[in-house]
Each structure stands twice: as structure tokens, then as C-alpha cells.
Write a protein that holds these residues in place. Structure first.
Motif, PDB file in Angstrom:
ATOM      1  N   UNK A 157      -0.099   4.112   9.131  1.00 59.23           N
ATOM      2  CA  UNK A 157      -0.486   2.811   8.602  1.00 59.23           C
ATOM      3  C   UNK A 157       0.292   1.698   9.281  1.00 59.23           C
ATOM      4  N   UNK A 158      -0.252   0.491   9.164  1.00 58.89           N
ATOM      5  CA  UNK A 158       0.354  -0.684   9.766  1.00 58.89           C
ATOM      6  C   UNK A 158      -0.165  -1.918   9.041  1.00 58.89           C
ATOM      7  N   UNK A 159       0.502  -3.037   9.288  1.00 53.72           N
ATOM      8  CA  UNK A 159      -0.067  -4.303   8.845  1.00 53.72           C
ATOM      9  C   UNK A 159      -1.148  -4.758   9.808  1.00 53.72           C
ATOM     10  N   UNK A 160      -1.316  -4.025  10.885  1.00 51.96           N
ATOM     11  CA  UNK A 160      -2.427  -4.267  11.797  1.00 51.96           C
ATOM     12  C   UNK A 160      -2.093  -5.221  12.910  1.00 51.96           C
ATOM     13  N   UNK A 161      -3.125  -5.728  13.513  1.00 50.07           N
ATOM     14  CA  UNK A 161      -2.992  -6.622  14.657  1.00 50.07           C
ATOM     15  C   UNK A 161      -2.664  -8.037  14.248  1.00 50.07           C
ATOM     16  N   UNK A 172       5.012  -2.681  11.437  1.00 53.56           N
ATOM     17  CA  UNK A 172       4.366  -2.451  12.728  1.00 53.56           C
ATOM     18  C   UNK A 172       3.755  -1.048  12.758  1.00 53.56           C
ATOM     19  N   UNK A 173       4.491  -0.062  12.208  1.00 53.73           N
ATOM     20  CA  UNK A 173       4.002   1.312  12.173  1.00 53.73           C
ATOM     21  C   UNK A 173       4.686   2.063  11.033  1.00 53.73           C
ATOM     22  N   UNK A 174       3.898   2.855  10.340  1.00 55.36           N
ATOM     23  CA  UNK A 174       4.443   3.736   9.309  1.00 55.36           C
ATOM     24  C   UNK A 174       3.636   5.029   9.317  1.00 55.36           C
ATOM     25  N   UNK A 175       4.269   6.085   8.857  1.00 54.53           N
ATOM     26  CA  UNK A 175       3.542   7.325   8.608  1.00 54.53           C
ATOM     27  C   UNK A 175       3.976   7.830   7.240  1.00 54.53           C
ATOM     28  N   UNK A 198       0.826  -1.206   0.000  1.00 54.05           N
ATOM     29  CA  UNK A 198       0.000   0.000   0.000  1.00 54.05           C
ATOM     30  C   UNK A 198       0.865   1.262   0.000  1.00 54.05           C
ATOM     31  N   UNK A 199       1.912   1.284   0.811  1.00 51.65           N
ATOM     32  CA  UNK A 199       2.797   2.447   0.844  1.00 51.65           C
ATOM     33  C   UNK A 199       3.401   2.710  -0.530  1.00 51.65           C
ATOM     34  N   UNK A 217       7.511   8.804   5.907  1.00 54.34           N
ATOM     35  CA  UNK A 217       8.341   9.504   6.886  1.00 54.34           C
ATOM     36  C   UNK A 217       8.875   8.561   7.956  1.00 54.34           C
ATOM     37  N   UNK A 218       8.085   7.551   8.301  1.00 54.88           N
ATOM     38  CA  UNK A 218       8.462   6.600   9.345  1.00 54.88           C
ATOM     39  C   UNK A 218       8.073   5.206   8.887  1.00 54.88           C
TER      40      UNK A 218
END
Length: 139
Positions: A68-72, A55-58, A16-17, A29-30
């Protein structure tokens, strides 16, 4: 105070990114992967093969930040009950961005002039995220 969307892509975040970089000019950015967490996750919290998932992106899209994330650690992503609105400068940019978001997605309302906008349309992208693309009328 800010409200920022946080999208969980169920294992497809990196894809997606990359898509949003191309379609919208997004700048990541992250980006932190599950394996990069300084804390040891509880046993069974991360399924096998998820160490390199996001785990986490911005990402910055214009003046906005979307996280955004791949989620749980789930393979399911569901985006229902909301849309992200992409406000652009003019109908030509609306057409370009709308077409990019529609690639592999589904158009709900084709771009057209409306009583409130020079160009407006609704599309669900290939990840299931619903977008409203709008170019306001001058003046």
C-alpha cells in the motif's frame, strides 16, 4: 511467482493500515515515508505536507501480503474493477470480519449461505476497497 495487490489510498494510507490492523488483524511489515527516501525527489514531485505520507508499506493479512501507499501524491483513490477475497475458517469468523469491513462502508451482498459456501458476502469498506468474504463449506 506471486501476484500481490498494491493499493494506493490517495493520502489515507496510514488510516487504512490502522483500520486493517483492527478489522483483519493485519500486521504492518514495512512502512516508509516520503521523507525517508534515500533519493532526492524531483522538484514538485511531492506536494507540500506530504513528507510524512506513506511512500510504501506492506502488511500481512493471514498468509497474504498486501502492499500500500498514499499513491502518486494525489488526493484521489479509486478502486474499481476488482475485489479482494478474504477466505476465513468458518461462518463465525466471516461474520466478524465482514462486520468490521462494513463499518463505515457499504454492503453489496449480505453474508449468507450459498450453494458454494457456508457463508459469503460482498462489502466495500470505508476506503472504497471491495471485498468478498467467504467461509467454505466443510468437506
Amino acid at each position: 511467482m506471486q501476484v500481490q495487490p498494491y493499493l494506493n489510498f490517495g493520502g489515507r494510507c496510514e488510516e487504512a493500515l490502522s483500520f486493517y490492523r483492527t478489522a483483519l488483524g493485519a500486521e504492518v511489515e514495512t512502512l516508509m515515508r516520503f521523507r525517508e527516501s534515500p533519493d532526492e525527489p524531483p522538484p514538485g514531485a511531492i506536494p507540500p505536507g506530504w513528507d510524512d505520507k506513506v511512500m510504501h508499506a506492506s502488511m500481512r493479512i493471514g498468509e497474504s501480503v498486501v502492499m500500500a501507499s498514499d499513491g502518486g501524491c494525489s488526493e484521489e483513490a479509486g478502486f474499481a474493477g476488482f475485489s479482494l477475497t478474504l477466505s476465513v475458517a468458518d461462518p463465525a469468523e466471516a461474520e466478524r470480519r465482514f462486520a468490521a469491513l462494513a463499518d463505515g462502508g457499504r454492503v453489496q451482498m449480505p453474508l449468507a449461505e450459498t450453494f458454494f459456501a457456508a457463508s459469503f458476502g460482498m462489502v466495500t469498506d470505508r476506503f472504497g476497497v471491495q471485498w468478498m468474504v467467504i467461509a467454505m463449506k466443510p468437506g
